[in-house]
Design an enzyme around this catalytic site. Structure first.
Site, PDB file in Angstrom:
ATOM      1  N   HIS A   1      -2.208 -13.498  -3.836  1.00 40.69           N
ATOM      2  CA  HIS A   1      -2.656 -13.812  -2.477  1.00 40.69           C
ATOM      3  C   HIS A   1      -1.444 -14.221  -1.655  1.00 40.69           C
ATOM      4  CE1 HIS A   1      -5.468 -15.074   0.685  1.00 40.69           C
ATOM      5  NE2 HIS A   1      -4.588 -16.038   0.916  1.00 40.69           N
ATOM      6  N   CYS A   2      -1.178 -13.469  -0.601  1.00 36.96           N
ATOM      7  CA  CYS A   2      -0.005 -13.722   0.243  1.00 36.96           C
ATOM      8  C   CYS A   2      -0.398 -14.626   1.408  1.00 36.96           C
ATOM      9  CB  CYS A   2       0.567 -12.402   0.760  1.00 36.96           C
ATOM     10  SG  CYS A   2       2.062 -12.604   1.745  1.00 36.96           S
ATOM     11  N   VAL A   3       0.198 -15.813   1.444  1.00 34.16           N
ATOM     12  CA  VAL A   3      -0.103 -16.768   2.517  1.00 34.16           C
ATOM     13  C   VAL A   3       0.412 -16.261   3.857  1.00 34.16           C
ATOM     14  CG1 VAL A   3       0.252 -19.136   3.304  1.00 34.16           C
ATOM     15  CG2 VAL A   3      -0.053 -18.667   0.873  1.00 34.16           C
TER      16      VAL A   3
ATOM     17  N   GLY B   1      -1.918 -13.660   5.003  1.00 37.31           N
ATOM     18  CA  GLY B   1      -3.289 -14.138   5.132  1.00 37.31           C
ATOM     19  C   GLY B   1      -4.289 -13.261   4.426  1.00 37.31           C
ATOM     20  N   THR B   2      -3.853 -12.528   3.403  1.00 39.97           N
ATOM     21  CA  THR B   2      -4.759 -11.647   2.668  1.00 39.97           C
ATOM     22  C   THR B   2      -4.238 -11.459   1.252  1.00 39.97           C
ATOM     23  OG1 THR B   2      -5.881  -9.498   2.710  1.00 39.97           O
ATOM     24  CG2 THR B   2      -3.561  -9.514   3.314  1.00 39.97           C
TER      25      THR B   2
END
Length: 324
Positions: free
Chosen positions: A171-173, A176-177
């Site tokens: 999950h890539c902060v 955002g996805t």
């Protein structure tokens, strides 16, 4: 009684977003609001780095007048990087299928596309998924306790997005996805473009400091601080690009590499064996060119296939391009 300054600012900020949410419903969700603010901050940060060059670097402005194509390519890279960022962040990573009147439905790119694989049987998805696992495997073992859907190999539930993701990577902060089967390729291209943009911008900053280091000290301080931040970001981006390139060539995901011993179907496989790898060339082709609207499920390899993958390489294997 006086109201604390922090509370007053927070109340003012909340009222501001409440008013904006009437016109923009997405701002009513705190998670989406924070993701939107992060994206806005990333865009502003890019614009600050580029604007500094046009404000203070007279040599760069002069070069723009003499060689406009140079600046045009640089600005095109900036636009392409930001466009790739938003394209990746707004692309669905791919979600497992659900049964809908007996037809197999795979959610890819926020659209529901149906394919009838096993007729009108309501358990079609379960049968297709369980065929990917060794015989005798229980359905309950691979049923997500949150989504209540049978997960195919390499799928995982993301607690940040609250959904199961096909070929889950991480999950890539910043985006955002989640990064999964359907947007991993776009994520790699974004990292590649961001790395090239950081490198080019760093070269321009260094060129300015070489010729203008003694003219205005406060400008030099600003440029050095921005350059130091840029250098740290560049190191991170290069390492991230190399890491994901390695994952692509071996057909792995970050989750599989980091949590290998905790994933049941990978627990008994030796460290140097990549169960889903089909060779470097085939892995690159599947990653870059063989993407489609339907999820290509990868079954778990048999014991014979694992034994073949674990066999040490010989000179004959190098001549026959076994690794490819």
């Amino acid at each position: 009684m006086a109201v604390p300054c922090g509370g007053s600012l927070r109340d003012t900020w909340d009222r501001f977003f409440d008013r904006c949410s009437r016109f923009f419903p997405c701002l009513s969700d705190p998670a989406r609001r924070s993701a939107l603010c992060l994206k806005l901050a990333l865009v502003v940060l890019h614009l600050i780095y580029v604007s500094i060059l046009f404000i203070f670097d007279k040599d760069f402005i002069e070069k723009t007048k003499q060689q406009p194509w140079y600046t045009a390519i640089y600005l095109s890279l900036l636009v392409a990087t930001l466009a790739q960022y938003f394209l990746t962040s707004n692309t669905s990573p791919g979600q497992p299928a659900s049964s809908n009147n007996g037809s197999l439905v795979v959610t890819v790119d926020a659209d529901q596309l149906g394919r009838n694989l096993l007729g009108s049987n309501a358990t079609s998805w379960t049968k297709v998924v369980m065929d990917m696992y060794p015989p005798g495997t229980s359905v309950r073992t691979w049923t997500c306790s949150y989504c209540n859907v049978v997960q195919p190999p390499r799928a995982k539930h993301c607690h940040d997005c609250d959904k199961c993701v096909l070929q889950f990577d991480h999950h890539c902060v910043w985006l955002g996805t989640c990064i999964g089967q359907n947007n991993h390729c776009r994520f790699w291209w974004y990292i590649c473009e961001e790395t090239a943009l950081c490198l080019w911008t760093g070269i321009l900053y260094i060129s300015y400091l070489k010729s203008n280091i003694t003219k205005a000290w406060w400008v030099d301080v600003i440029m050095i601080l921005l350059l130091a931040t840029l250098f740290v970001s560049l190191i991170f981006l290069v390492l991230l690009l190399l890491f994901h390139s390695y994952l692509i060539m071996t057909n792995q995901t970050t989750y599989e590499l980091v949590r290998r011993r905790r994933i049941p179907y990978l627990r008994g496989i030796p460290e140097r064996v990549y169960p889903f790898s089909q060779g470097v060339c085939r892995n690159l082709y599947n990653f870059c060119l063989a993407r489609s609207t339907y999820y290509k499920m990868e079954r778990l390899p048999t014991a014979q296939e694992l034994e073949e993958k674990a066999r040490p390489y010989t000179c004959l294997d190098a001549l026959t391009c076994r690794c490819c």
